[in-house]
Design an enzyme around this catalytic site. Structure first.
Site, PDB file in Angstrom:
ATOM      1  CG  ASP A  24      -2.000  -0.977   1.135  1.00  0.00           C
ATOM      2  OD1 ASP A  24      -2.097  -1.422   0.143  1.00  0.00           O
ATOM      3  OD2 ASP A  24      -2.457  -1.772   2.577  1.00  0.00           O
TER       4      ASP A  24
ATOM      5  CG  HIS B 126      -2.216  -2.183  -7.455  1.00  0.00           C
ATOM      6  ND1 HIS B 126      -1.237  -2.735  -7.926  1.00  0.00           N
ATOM      7  CD2 HIS B 126      -2.079  -2.848  -5.585  1.00  0.00           C
ATOM      8  CE1 HIS B 126      -0.026  -3.917  -7.071  1.00  0.00           C
ATOM      9  NE2 HIS B 126      -0.930  -4.361  -6.154  1.00  0.00           N
TER      10      HIS B 126
ATOM     11  N   GLY C 197     -10.692  -3.267   3.746  1.00  0.00           N
ATOM     12  CA  GLY C 197     -11.050  -1.808   4.553  1.00  0.00           C
ATOM     13  C   GLY C 197     -10.420  -1.987   5.603  1.00  0.00           C
TER      14      GLY C 197
HETATM   15  P1  GDP Z   1      -0.847   0.181  -3.939  1.00  0.00           P
HETATM   16  O1  GDP Z   1      -1.540  -1.599  -3.181  1.00  0.00           O
HETATM   17  O2  GDP Z   1       0.565   0.084  -3.441  1.00  0.00           O
HETATM   18  O3  GDP Z   1      -0.915   0.336  -4.528  1.00  0.00           O
HETATM   19  O4  GDP Z   1      -1.264   1.275  -2.502  1.00  0.00           O
HETATM   20  P2  GDP Z   1      -2.722   1.616  -2.290  1.00  0.00           P
HETATM   21  O5  GDP Z   1      -3.257   1.893  -3.694  1.00  0.00           O
HETATM   22  O6  GDP Z   1      -3.274   0.437  -1.585  1.00  0.00           O
HETATM   23  O7  GDP Z   1      -3.059   2.525  -1.492  1.00  0.00           O
HETATM   24  C1  GDP Z   1      -2.088   4.480  -1.862  1.00  0.00           C
HETATM   25  C2  GDP Z   1      -3.095   5.267  -1.525  1.00  0.00           C
HETATM   26  O8  GDP Z   1      -2.158   6.158  -0.930  1.00  0.00           O
HETATM   27  C3  GDP Z   1      -4.167   5.486  -2.428  1.00  0.00           C
HETATM   28  O9  GDP Z   1      -5.836   5.816  -2.353  1.00  0.00           O
HETATM   29  C4  GDP Z   1      -3.931   5.991  -2.889  1.00  0.00           C
HETATM   30  O10 GDP Z   1      -4.281   7.388  -4.015  1.00  0.00           O
HETATM   31  C5  GDP Z   1      -2.410   7.400  -2.305  1.00  0.00           C
HETATM   32  N1  GDP Z   1      -2.042   8.254  -2.956  1.00  0.00           N
HETATM   33  C6  GDP Z   1      -0.963   7.339  -3.648  1.00  0.00           C
HETATM   34  N2  GDP Z   1       0.063   8.824  -3.533  1.00  0.00           N
HETATM   35  C7  GDP Z   1      -0.094   9.388  -3.078  1.00  0.00           C
HETATM   36  C8  GDP Z   1       0.995  10.504  -2.908  1.00  0.00           C
HETATM   37  O11 GDP Z   1       1.543  10.594  -3.269  1.00  0.00           O
HETATM   38  N3  GDP Z   1      -0.411  11.300  -1.983  1.00  0.00           N
HETATM   39  C9  GDP Z   1      -1.513  11.410  -1.220  1.00  0.00           C
HETATM   40  N4  GDP Z   1      -2.322  12.354  -0.688  1.00  0.00           N
HETATM   41  N5  GDP Z   1      -1.841  10.207  -1.318  1.00  0.00           N
HETATM   42  C10 GDP Z   1      -1.620   8.608  -2.304  1.00  0.00           C
HETATM   43  P1  IMO Z   2      -0.875  -4.404  -1.997  1.00  0.00           P
HETATM   44  O1  IMO Z   2      -0.590  -4.886  -3.412  1.00  0.00           O
HETATM   45  C1  IMO Z   2      -0.986  -4.448   2.708  1.00  0.00           C
HETATM   46  C2  IMO Z   2      -0.892  -8.551   3.969  1.00  0.00           C
HETATM   47  C3  IMO Z   2      -1.769  -8.472   4.876  1.00  0.00           C
HETATM   48  C4  IMO Z   2      -1.388  -9.818   5.599  1.00  0.00           C
HETATM   49  C5  IMO Z   2      -0.142 -10.735   5.244  1.00  0.00           C
HETATM   50  C6  IMO Z   2      -0.704 -11.325   4.321  1.00  0.00           C
HETATM   51  O2  IMO Z   2      -1.855  -3.545  -2.229  1.00  0.00           O
HETATM   52  O3  IMO Z   2      -0.009  -3.077  -1.050  1.00  0.00           O
HETATM   53  P2  IMO Z   2      -2.401 -12.657   2.835  1.00  0.00           P
HETATM   54  O4  IMO Z   2      -3.822 -12.752   2.213  1.00  0.00           O
HETATM   55  O5  IMO Z   2      -1.056 -12.026   1.514  1.00  0.00           O
HETATM   56  O6  IMO Z   2      -1.899 -13.710   2.881  1.00  0.00           O
HETATM   57  O7  IMO Z   2      -1.636 -11.826   3.527  1.00  0.00           O
HETATM   58  O8  IMO Z   2       0.328  -9.567   3.776  1.00  0.00           O
HETATM   59  N1  IMO Z   2      -0.385  -7.835   2.891  1.00  0.00           N
HETATM   60  C7  IMO Z   2      -0.954  -6.409   1.845  1.00  0.00           C
HETATM   61  N2  IMO Z   2      -0.603  -5.724   2.581  1.00  0.00           N
HETATM   62  N3  IMO Z   2      -0.763  -4.110   0.939  1.00  0.00           N
HETATM   63  C8  IMO Z   2      -0.748  -5.818   0.197  1.00  0.00           C
HETATM   64  O9  IMO Z   2      -0.918  -5.179  -0.857  1.00  0.00           O
HETATM   65  C9  IMO Z   2      -0.364  -6.822   0.822  1.00  0.00           C
HETATM   66  N4  IMO Z   2      -1.053  -7.873   0.304  1.00  0.00           N
HETATM   67  C10 IMO Z   2      -0.943  -8.770   0.762  1.00  0.00           C
HETATM   68  O10 IMO Z   2      -2.792  -7.712   5.211  1.00  0.00           O
HETATM   69  O11 IMO Z   2      -0.869  -8.780   6.930  1.00  0.00           O
HETATM   70 MG    MG Z   3      -3.000  -1.475  -1.556  1.00  0.00          MG
END
Ligand code: GDP
Ligand code: IMO
Ligand code: MG
Length: 436
Positions: free
Chosen positions: A21, A49, A313
């Site tokens: 994330d 993502h 969530g």
């Molecule tokens: P990912 O799994 O690595 O793709 O990341 P996620 O989508 O799960 O969570 C990253 C969150 O941060 C998302 O809601 C993005 O829209 C937000 N985000 C990404 N880059 C930035 C940034 O530079 N600033 C802010 N405020 N939000 C960002």
């Molecule tokens: P993205 O690509 C954040 C975490 C889970 C849990 C551990 C094992 O969005 O960055 P799993 O279901 O993979 O066996 O869970 O890994 N986890 C993530 N946490 N972002 C992810 O993916 C994750 N993928 C797995 O929360 O702690």
């Molecule tokens: Mg993510």
């Protein structure tokens, strides 16, 4: 082509460097505009993502997309999405994503390939995920319950079922039944209607079959023809089954090694590896988190950063930037540059801390401990920096950032020993600063 894409190699990867994330989706979406193919290497629907696409009629309300399986570059016209062999794919989840995209007039026909070698996540894997977690009690991993562990377990136990088998349904069904019977022997509490699941999959064959291909060969030939490839990482380095905070990890290799095994692209072909690093740290699920902030400041960062899981969530745990984690990721992945994301989230803080080192029983550690229980005995070394107390979200160049923000970024760069090429200052595509 923009200058910064010129500085990246024709096959470039974007990967997570913390506990997921970090904001991978955003950079992948931005870079995808200038790459031909976007290929995902590992993980499954545990990933979430997030991408915000500008809406010209409603500039303040960009459209939000969350991708779990489909590579994040697909929002750009004409791009090809590849689901690599290292992924584990839930067919109903994939169909759901295909259908959602259709609602936005994004048709994947002829634009997506799924590796014939990618393993399938069945509904019974999700149930086993729940059984395993329940058995672990207070030692539970806090998985996403998407069946990742059990699907990868079947892969390693050499009883897994792969996407290519869908091309001969009767043989496929027989294999699924025999695997399921083995699992029933292992998991006495497993209750599941396998006939119904097979019937449900049979109905989806028409949609899925045309996408199945030898994707490694496809990628090889495409690269030979001069096509550019962006490899999309999922999850994060510290969730890696080998290099992460074991056993509080996922069941695959989200770190750079997994990019090659998970796509079949040769190890010497991915020359640029961009690590996505949040300007602070978050983690979902259980497990070590040395710099976690447990007081209300953690809550303040969670709210400002919108730190709630894109897949489940769940509220994300929040903490200070940890340079030990960053430096480890630079080393393990051979990162060529970093995108420091969410700097804007720290805009209101008067003081900002960075963890610079760990001590264990009085001894300074050179790297991350291998065992989760050692984390409970760590003494952390911190530096404290002055915040910038200024809105950074409108900055478009590095020079426009307040001096203290630049000092913070440059301190991180010095500590992790890797250039920070991109700085994120907001959710939108244009809220990214490229340093020359
Ligand atoms: P990912 O799994 O690595 O793709 O990341 P996620 O989508 O799960 O969570 C990253 C969150 O941060 C998302 O809601 C993005 O829209 C937000 N985000 C990404 N880059 C930035 C940034 O530079 N600033 C802010 N405020 N939000 C960002
Ligand atoms: P993205 O690509 C954040 C975490 C889970 C849990 C551990 C094992 O969005 O960055 P799993 O279901 O993979 O066996 O869970 O890994 N986890 C993530 N946490 N972002 C992810 O993916 C994750 N993928 C797995 O929360 O702690
Ligand atoms: Mg993510």
């Amino acid at each position: 082509m923009t200058d910064y894409v010129k500085s990246l190699s024709p096959i470039t990867a974007v990967i997570g460097t913390q506990w997921g994330d970090e904001g991978k989706g955003k950079l992948i979406d931005i870079l995808s505009a200038e790459y031909d193919i976007i290929a995902r290497a590992a993980g499954g629907a545990n990933a979430g993502h997030t991408i915000y696409v500008p809406d010209t009629e409603n500039p303040d309300k960009p459209t939000k997309f969350v991708f779990h399986l489909v590579p994040s570059g697909i929002l750009h016209k004409g791009k090809i999405a590849v689901l690599g062999n290292g992924m584990v794919v839930s067919i109903p989840s994939l169909i759901e994503e295909i259908d959602t995209l259709k609602k936005y007039n994004i048709d994947l026909t002829g634009r997506m390939l799924i590796s014939d070698r990618a393993h399938i996540v069945f509904e019974y894997h999700k149930k086993i995920d729940g059984i395993e977690e329940a058995q672990k009690g207070d030692k539970k991993v806090g998985t996403t319950l998407r069946g990742m562990g059990p699907a990868y377990q079947d892969k390693i136990a050499r009883r897994g079922v792969r996407m290519g088998e869908l091309l001969e349904f009767d043989k496929f069904a027989e294999h699924v039944r025999s695997t399921f019977m083995s699992l029933q022997r292992l998991y006495k509490d497993l209750k599941h209607d396998i006939d119904k699941e097979l019937e449900d999959i049979r109905k989806m064959l028409g949609v899925i079959r045309p996408f199945i291909a030898d994707t490694s060969l496809y990628l090889y030939n495409a690269a030979k023809e001069g096509k550019t490839i962006l490899v999309e990482g999922a999850n994060g380095t510290h969730l890696d089954i080998d290099h992460g905070t074991y056993p509080f990890v996922t069941s695959s290799n989200p770190s750079a090694g997994g990019l090659h095994t998970g796509t079949g692209i040769g190890v010497n072909q991915i020359k640029s590896i961009v690590g996505i690093m949040k300007a602070y740290t978050t983690r979902v699920g259980s497990g070590p988190f040395p710099t976690e902030i447990l007081d209300e400041l953690g809550e303040v960062i969670r709210e400002k950063g919108g730190e709630y899981g894109a897949t489940t969530g769940r509220p994300r745990r929040c903490g200070w930037f940890d340079a030990m984690i960053g430096k480890y990721s630079v080393r393990i992945n051979g990162l060529t540059s970093v995108n420091l994301t969410k700097v804007d989230v720290l805009d209101d803080l008067e003081k900002i801390k960075i963890c610079t080192g760990y001590k264990h029983k009085g001894n300074k550690l050179g790297s991350m401990p291998a065992f989760a229980d050692m984390y409970e005995e760590l003494e952390l070394e911190y530096i404290e920096m002055d915040g910038w107390m200024t809105d950074t979200s409108k900055a478009t160049t590095y020079e426009e950032l307040p001096e203290n923000a630049r000092k913070y970024i440059e301190k991180i760069e010095e500590l992790i020993e890797c250039p920070i090429q991109f700085v994120g200052v907001g959710i939108r595509r244009d809220q990214i600063i490229v340093r020359s």
